[in-house]
Write a protein that holds these residues in place. Sequence first.
Motif, PDB file in Angstrom:
ATOM      1  N   ASN A 349      50.923  41.871 -16.974  1.00 46.13           N
ATOM      2  CA  ASN A 349      49.585  41.276 -16.936  1.00 46.13           C
ATOM      3  C   ASN A 349      49.692  39.825 -17.368  1.00 46.13           C
ATOM      4  O   ASN A 349      50.384  39.498 -18.340  1.00 46.13           O
ATOM      5  CB  ASN A 349      48.624  42.029 -17.862  1.00 46.13           C
ATOM      6  N   GLY A 350      49.001  38.932 -16.638  1.00 43.12           N
ATOM      7  CA  GLY A 350      49.074  37.509 -16.916  1.00 43.12           C
ATOM      8  C   GLY A 350      50.034  36.777 -16.009  1.00 43.12           C
ATOM      9  O   GLY A 350      50.477  35.662 -16.316  1.00 43.12           O
ATOM     10  N   LEU A 351      50.367  37.401 -14.871  1.00 41.15           N
ATOM     11  CA  LEU A 351      51.304  36.763 -13.937  1.00 41.15           C
ATOM     12  C   LEU A 351      50.775  35.438 -13.391  1.00 41.15           C
ATOM     13  O   LEU A 351      51.564  34.547 -13.035  1.00 41.15           O
ATOM     14  CB  LEU A 351      51.603  37.725 -12.778  1.00 41.15           C
ATOM     15  N   GLN A 352      49.448  35.292 -13.346  1.00 44.90           N
ATOM     16  CA  GLN A 352      48.877  34.054 -12.818  1.00 44.90           C
ATOM     17  C   GLN A 352      49.132  32.865 -13.734  1.00 44.90           C
ATOM     18  O   GLN A 352      48.962  31.697 -13.316  1.00 44.90           O
ATOM     19  CB  GLN A 352      47.367  34.234 -12.577  1.00 44.90           C
ATOM     20  N   LYS A 353      49.564  33.132 -14.955  1.00 42.96           N
ATOM     21  CA  LYS A 353      49.846  32.046 -15.902  1.00 42.96           C
ATOM     22  C   LYS A 353      51.261  31.506 -15.763  1.00 42.96           C
ATOM     23  O   LYS A 353      51.608  30.509 -16.398  1.00 42.96           O
ATOM     24  CB  LYS A 353      49.634  32.542 -17.337  1.00 42.96           C
ATOM     25  N   ILE A 354      52.093  32.187 -14.973  1.00 47.45           N
ATOM     26  CA  ILE A 354      53.484  31.773 -14.795  1.00 47.45           C
ATOM     27  C   ILE A 354      53.569  30.921 -13.534  1.00 47.45           C
ATOM     28  O   ILE A 354      53.339  31.412 -12.422  1.00 47.45           O
ATOM     29  CB  ILE A 354      54.410  32.990 -14.706  1.00 47.45           C
ATOM     30  N   TYR A 355      53.915  29.640 -13.710  1.00 46.37           N
ATOM     31  CA  TYR A 355      53.928  28.720 -12.576  1.00 46.37           C
ATOM     32  C   TYR A 355      55.317  28.531 -11.979  1.00 46.37           C
ATOM     33  O   TYR A 355      55.449  28.097 -10.836  1.00 46.37           O
ATOM     34  CB  TYR A 355      53.376  27.359 -13.011  1.00 46.37           C
ATOM     35  N   PHE A 356      56.370  28.848 -12.742  1.00 41.23           N
ATOM     36  CA  PHE A 356      57.721  28.646 -12.238  1.00 41.23           C
ATOM     37  C   PHE A 356      58.673  29.486 -13.078  1.00 41.23           C
ATOM     38  O   PHE A 356      58.404  29.794 -14.244  1.00 41.23           O
ATOM     39  CB  PHE A 356      58.122  27.170 -12.304  1.00 41.23           C
ATOM     40  N   PRO A 357      59.808  29.933 -12.501  1.00 39.93           N
ATOM     41  CA  PRO A 357      60.810  30.660 -13.289  1.00 39.93           C
ATOM     42  C   PRO A 357      61.340  29.782 -14.418  1.00 39.93           C
ATOM     43  O   PRO A 357      61.508  28.571 -14.256  1.00 39.93           O
ATOM     44  CB  PRO A 357      61.898  30.988 -12.271  1.00 39.93           C
ATOM     45  N   GLY A 358      61.624  30.390 -15.548  1.00 41.01           N
ATOM     46  CA  GLY A 358      62.102  29.658 -16.713  1.00 41.01           C
ATOM     47  C   GLY A 358      60.991  29.179 -17.619  1.00 41.01           C
ATOM     48  O   GLY A 358      61.268  28.579 -18.661  1.00 41.01           O
TER      49      GLY A 358
END
Length: 380
Positions: A349-358
């Motif tokens: 949950n909260g995948l929309q907050k991840i903009y790029f790997p790392g």
Amino acid sequence: MARKLTSVLFGISALVLAGCNSGEPGTQPPPPPAVEVAQVSSGATTLWRSFTGRVAAPETVELRPRVSGYINKVSFAEGALVKQGDVLFTIDPRPYQASERAALADLARARSDLSFSEKQSGRARQLLDSKAISREEYDRRIAARDSARATLSAAEAALENAQLNLQYTDVKAPISGRVSRALVTRGNLANADNTLLTTLVSVDPMYVYFESDEQTFANGRTLLNKGKKPAVRIGLAGEQGYPHSGEVDFIDNRLNSHTGTIQFRAVVKNDDGIFKPGQFARVEMPIEEVAHAVLINSKAVLTDQDRRYVYIVNDSNLTERRPVVAGPRQGELVVIRSGLKPGEKIVVNGLQKIYFPGMPVIPEMVAMQKQIKTTHAAGQ
């Protein structure tokens, strides 16, 4: 003009200085976003597959009269439950009562004729021994006796037939079940073996027919062969999940060459009468047993064109993009065939907050879902 130019240059300089001041020490960058993560686990699981089926009655009867005549009475409520042997229609019995009386009279006459012929044949034996009659006369009396016996047998058969026809004037339910509407009402002529009076279907238990594709059948053959009657779960339109249980009692002996499918039949109890012939039903059947199945929340699986992936969080709280091979869905979970190992943490949950790997994140541990040994599959 020079004054205006000086004002513009002064404004540009102010903007430049403001931009430079924004990078001064003391200005803090935003903190990493908080996301919910769950730990990957594995366990023994039975995979199920969903199918679309059709409800059918084990017994269906088109009720037709065995004798012809005019309907005197309709003795059932349309759409009601009836028991085997209940009288549903009554055909005018008077012509068949007369036929029975005539058959009784013929039988009495045949018995009388046979009694006389037997006495005649008995005397003929004595007269023949004393040579009072010819051999020809003796043979004639013996033949008359045998003919009377045959006539008696025919009269008994005629009486039995007349009595059967009289019984058939009461059209009875051959099975227990639910009756349809009366297609012929009182006063109308019903022709023997021709006129459809009504239909009758059994109601408990019920059959659910469904078809499986060849690949699924091949994968589940070992599991299906473990028991003579594999358990299935059944749901109807408007119902949540699969609240009804049944068992497979029939698998067809060949695949349909036109559709590439094989037919199954499940038996389900219908005490409350909720199942009706012709209804569509959703059926779940076990197809595979996995000793070490990895299941994760389906919301954690993302799609990039035809590739699927998840975000894992490492020990440094940094996200990593991990490609996975997904299998069938199990309710809110999905089976991961490859790409993940037990113990790894994935973002659920909260995948929309991840903009790029790392990207750094603040992980908050949550439960993946309560794991159970047997789960439901919703298809590939």
